[in-house]
Design a protein around this motif. Structure first.
Motif, mmCIF file in Angstrom:
data_model
loop_
_atom_site.group_PDB
_atom_site.id
_atom_site.type_symbol
_atom_site.label_atom_id
_atom_site.label_comp_id
_atom_site.label_asym_id
_atom_site.label_seq_id
_atom_site.Cartn_x
_atom_site.Cartn_y
_atom_site.Cartn_z
ATOM 1 N N ASN A 162 0.816 -1.219 0.000
ATOM 2 C CA ASN A 162 0.000 0.000 0.000
ATOM 3 C C ASN A 162 0.849 1.268 0.000
ATOM 4 N N GLU A 163 2.027 1.227 -0.615
ATOM 5 C CA GLU A 163 2.815 2.446 -0.769
ATOM 6 C C GLU A 163 2.065 3.399 -1.704
ATOM 7 N N ARG A 164 1.854 4.633 -1.252
ATOM 8 C CA ARG A 164 1.044 5.550 -2.045
ATOM 9 C C ARG A 164 1.431 6.994 -1.762
ATOM 10 N N LEU A 165 1.161 7.840 -2.741
ATOM 11 C CA LEU A 165 1.377 9.275 -2.618
ATOM 12 C C LEU A 165 0.015 9.947 -2.601
ATOM 13 N N ILE A 166 -0.257 10.688 -1.528
ATOM 14 C CA ILE A 166 -1.501 11.440 -1.421
ATOM 15 C C ILE A 166 -1.204 12.904 -1.733
ATOM 16 N N THR A 167 -1.946 13.466 -2.687
ATOM 17 C CA THR A 167 -1.785 14.878 -3.042
ATOM 18 C C THR A 167 -3.078 15.602 -2.695
ATOM 19 N N GLN A 168 -2.982 16.589 -1.837
ATOM 20 C CA GLN A 168 -4.152 17.336 -1.355
ATOM 21 C C GLN A 168 -4.228 18.677 -2.092
ATOM 22 N N GLY A 183 -8.574 15.703 -3.591
ATOM 23 C CA GLY A 183 -7.177 15.340 -3.751
ATOM 24 C C GLY A 183 -7.061 14.084 -4.589
ATOM 25 N N ILE A 184 -5.845 13.627 -4.764
ATOM 26 C CA ILE A 184 -5.585 12.425 -5.570
ATOM 27 C C ILE A 184 -4.660 11.503 -4.789
ATOM 28 N N THR A 185 -4.935 10.218 -4.846
ATOM 29 C CA THR A 185 -4.052 9.196 -4.304
ATOM 30 C C THR A 185 -3.487 8.377 -5.460
ATOM 31 N N HIS A 186 -2.153 8.246 -5.487
ATOM 32 C CA HIS A 186 -1.469 7.445 -6.504
ATOM 33 C C HIS A 186 -0.836 6.231 -5.814
#
Length: 281
Positions: A162-168, A183-186
């Motif tokens: 579940n490694e992820r980048l959250i952009t708010q 926001g977006i989760t990658h």
């Protein structure tokens, strides 16, 4: 305009696959040359897929039936968030201001903005603008949030996939809004789980729009009360509406991205009711 009514969790326990998909899933939000509108009675959220064809301009007023909203124009009592998921696009408003959005840039339009137009600036591909709107009680300034201006938070581990980048983007630390957050989760390569361990937030609903998913792959979106979970199979460019009583998690057959948006009583991101892995069923 498609309308989704709210559902009681006791009723949702009895839904079969077809009924679950009918109530919570929009399979085709982006329709070339159109503004496709989904109205949800869950916190009065409106989702839109805006897809002007190459060098085409789409006027929001042409697609919005003002009688459906009881106002003279769409944002008379609303605010709007936009995320560009395609080629370069331009958004224009009545005050003469225009906003150029590149891929993964976002735009906030405050209450009172009128005569909104969307234009694809690409000569070969349609633009794809994903929009969310919520009721508003105050007019805050409109503003672009470019991709590199969003808050970026890295979470998860490789061991838990579940490694992820959250952009708010639409977030209290970035700009003021009445209630809308986006926001977006990658998910990183090799990671497939999002929002697990799961949670609910009784005071806010959430919408998930999945993208960056190969057409041959799927996400199993988990929803329902923590002790009565269900799943909906979701594909690229599909939208899930999640009521406040439901968890909202997922596991994909590959890594993927999703735009998340919330509206409700507050904008407090730690206002969550976490679900223990021992209790989820």
């Amino acid at each position: 305009m498609r309308i989704h009514h709210n559902s009681h969790p006791e009723d949702a326990k009895n839904y079969d696959t077809s009924r679950l998909r009918e109530e919570f899933l929009t399979e085709a939000l982006f329709l070339p040359g159109e503004i496709n509108i989904v109205y949800s009675h869950i916190d009065r959220m409106v989702a839109m897929g805006v897809c002007p064809e190459p060098e085409q301009t789409l006027a929001l007023d042409h697609f919005v039936d003002s009688q459906s909203f009881g106002t003279t124009f769409f944002l008379e009592r609303r605010e709007l968030g936009i995320v560009n998921l395609g080629t370069t696009a331009e958004i224009r408003c009545h005050n003469g201001l225009s906003y150029r959005l590149e891929y993964l840039d976002a735009l906030y339009l405050g209450q009172g903005e009128q005569a909104i137009e969307f234009t694809s600036l690409d000569q070969e591909q349609s633009a794809k603008l994903y929009c969310l709107s919520a009721p508003a009680h105050h007019s805050y300034p409109s503003r672009i949030i470019q991709r590199d201006q969003a808050n970026q938070i890295e979470l998860g581990t490789k061991e838990n996939a579940n490694e992820r980048l959250i952009t708010q983007y639409l977030h209290p630390e970035i700009l003021p809004t009445c209630q809308l957050c986006m926001g977006i989760t990658h998910l990183k390569t090799g990671s497939v789980w999002n929002t697990m361990p799961a949670h609910t937030h009784e005071r806010r609903m959430e919408a998930y729009f999945y993208f960056n998913l190969d057409p041959s792959q799927v996400v199993f979106h988990l929803m329902g009360e923590p002790d009565e979970t269900r799943h909906i199979v979701v594909r690229n460019h599909q939208l899930i509406l999640s009521p406040s009583w439901s968890i909202h998690s997922g596991c994909g057959t590959q890594n993927y991205s999703f735009v998340w948006g919330m509206a409700g009583e507050n904008q407090t991101f730690d206002d969550m009711d976490f679900v223990s892995m021992d209790d989820i069923r």
